[in-house]
Enzyme design. Sequence first.
Site, PDB file in Angstrom:
ATOM      1  N   PHE A  36       0.852  -1.196   0.000  1.00 16.76           N
ATOM      2  CA  PHE A  36       0.000   0.000   0.000  1.00 16.76           C
ATOM      3  C   PHE A  36       0.881   1.237   0.000  1.00 16.76           C
ATOM      4  O   PHE A  36       1.787   1.348   0.827  1.00 16.76           O
ATOM      5  CB  PHE A  36      -0.924   0.019   1.226  1.00 16.76           C
ATOM      6  CG  PHE A  36      -1.904   1.163   1.193  1.00 16.76           C
ATOM      7  CD1 PHE A  36      -3.052   1.086   0.410  1.00 16.76           C
ATOM      8  CD2 PHE A  36      -1.665   2.331   1.905  1.00 16.76           C
ATOM      9  CE1 PHE A  36      -3.947   2.156   0.341  1.00 16.76           C
ATOM     10  CE2 PHE A  36      -2.560   3.391   1.850  1.00 16.76           C
ATOM     11  CZ  PHE A  36      -3.697   3.302   1.063  1.00 16.76           C
ATOM     12  N   ASP A  40       9.224   2.652   1.322  1.00 17.39           N
ATOM     13  CA  ASP A  40       8.071   3.416   1.797  1.00 17.39           C
ATOM     14  C   ASP A  40       7.993   3.205   3.304  1.00 17.39           C
ATOM     15  O   ASP A  40       7.547   2.162   3.775  1.00 17.39           O
ATOM     16  CB  ASP A  40       6.803   2.910   1.089  1.00 17.39           C
ATOM     17  CG  ASP A  40       5.546   3.619   1.602  1.00 17.39           C
ATOM     18  OD1 ASP A  40       5.596   4.263   2.670  1.00 17.39           O
ATOM     19  OD2 ASP A  40       4.499   3.505   0.929  1.00 17.39           O
ATOM     20  N   LYS A  45       2.958  10.412   8.034  1.00 12.82           N
ATOM     21  CA  LYS A  45       2.246  10.044   9.260  1.00 12.82           C
ATOM     22  C   LYS A  45       2.876  10.652  10.524  1.00 12.82           C
ATOM     23  O   LYS A  45       2.572  11.778  10.894  1.00 12.82           O
ATOM     24  CB  LYS A  45       2.168   8.522   9.380  1.00 12.82           C
ATOM     25  CG  LYS A  45       1.156   7.887   8.401  1.00 12.82           C
ATOM     26  CD  LYS A  45       0.972   6.428   8.715  1.00 12.82           C
ATOM     27  CE  LYS A  45       0.035   5.710   7.764  1.00 12.82           C
ATOM     28  NZ  LYS A  45      -1.376   5.908   8.055  1.00 12.82           N
TER      29      LYS A  45
HETATM   30  N1  PLP Z   1       2.359   4.286   2.399  1.00 16.08           N
HETATM   31  C1  PLP Z   1       2.092   3.497   3.446  1.00 16.08           C
HETATM   32  C2  PLP Z   1       3.010   2.359   3.770  1.00 16.08           C
HETATM   33  C3  PLP Z   1       0.942   3.724   4.230  1.00 16.08           C
HETATM   34  O1  PLP Z   1       0.666   2.910   5.258  1.00 16.08           O
HETATM   35  C4  PLP Z   1       0.094   4.795   3.879  1.00 16.08           C
HETATM   36  C5  PLP Z   1      -1.133   5.052   4.645  1.00 16.08           C
HETATM   37  O2  PLP Z   1      -1.642   4.233   5.366  1.00 16.08           O
HETATM   38  C6  PLP Z   1       0.431   5.605   2.778  1.00 16.08           C
HETATM   39  C7  PLP Z   1       1.574   5.318   2.076  1.00 16.08           C
HETATM   40  C8  PLP Z   1      -0.441   6.756   2.378  1.00 16.08           C
HETATM   41  O3  PLP Z   1      -0.284   7.810   3.266  1.00 16.08           O
HETATM   42  P1  PLP Z   1      -1.348   8.986   3.304  1.00 16.08           P
HETATM   43  O4  PLP Z   1      -2.637   8.401   3.757  1.00 16.08           O
HETATM   44  O5  PLP Z   1      -0.771   9.984   4.263  1.00 16.08           O
HETATM   45  O6  PLP Z   1      -1.441   9.533   1.916  1.00 16.08           O
END
Ligand code: PLP
Length: 404
Positions: A138, A223, A252
């Site tokens: 994700f 990520d 986050k």
């Molecule tokens: N990447 C990862 C691993 C995530 O867990 C998330 C959100 O849960 C995101 C990207 C996306 O982040 P945002 O919701 O701040 O756009």
Amino acid sequence: MTHTINRQTFDEVMAPNYSPLSMIPVTGDGSRVWDQLGKEYIDFSGGIAVNVLGHCHPALKQALNQQSEKLWHLSNVWTNEPAIRLAQSLCNKTFADRVYFANSGAEANEAAFKLARKHAYDHFGPEKHEIISCKNGFHGRTLFTVSVGGQPKYCEGFEPVPKGIRHITFNDTEALTTAISDKTCAVVLELIQGEGGIITANPEFIRAARQLCDQHNALLIFDEVQTGVGRTGKLYAYEHFNVTPDILTTAKALGGGFPIAAMLSTEAAAQSLTVGSHGSTYGGNPLGAAVANKVLELVDSKEVLEGVVKRHTSFINKLQKLNQKTPVFSEFRGKGLLIGCELKTEYHGKARAFIQMAEQHGLMLLVAGLNVVRLTPSLIIPEEDIAEGMQRFSKTMQVFAKNN
Ligand code: PLP
């Protein structure tokens, strides 16, 4: 006090893309939250790995208030001191030489994927544009990030999606070896798949990814939107693996609740982000940067990071004990304070029902997919809140087992 706004109002005026639980939190302090009726909750959800220092931490309030008296916003036509300071600090604390600021995880990833393509284009030409990522991964909800993410349901109905993306099975080194080629511009990995169910990467897989990227002149992107800023007991999770990426995204927890994100990169990769090639109105906004500076200063300390490891043990021991009495879960997994509790097969599909029950018992939890209950509490949650929260967890397990 009467409240003219309630959960039903949400259904009347908000776009229906979310289905929030029933209570509306109105105040928070540390790891406790109160709803409109004054009912108290223990917060094991931490705003989905955002509120690393709990709710309304005094030092973060002070950082925000002080900056709010000075300067809120400028745009990127001018730079600002808090953003430069934050970039300096991120570079000092990590592998990175350069920082690009954004406002959310998806935006930081969007920047990372664009940079990977641009870097390959600049050095090798347009043929080298393929991105390899993992099934069940994700990376956010923009069209590019859902496409790189490995959950087809998030792309459904939004096609056509960007081309040149290949998905392999997470932790499958052989699949990565087969998929990668000189057309690959980047390999994108989560070190712990968060939304995918709290699955930790194998160190050999991560090491192989680094080696294969080097062999094929591809960039390695981690990520760390969910795993970053102390969540796993290290400032960034890559430190557990002894492998450094070319690009890392963080969001986050970086702002502890104030929206800010960053893409960290090596000098060589960053050079392709030439003037005007990418940008954001709010990225590196002084308010967000001021708060993030304080978050980093507080989290990157022996006390907080070692505290995460201790609290992990405390959570896991308590969960295992409860599960011996009321066997609802088949496995507890994760690192630090990113913990997944997989429901036993007979309860599969019922993670949301579990967290709904928890709410009734005064406990805020999360899911990670249909079968996993996820905990991402504040990194400094007091032991007494863990203990109290676990009592509520225990009641939830008992009622859940009885009713399912
Ligand atoms: N990447 C990862 C691993 C995530 O867990 C998330 C959100 O849960 C995101 C990207 C996306 O982040 P945002 O919701 O701040 O756009």
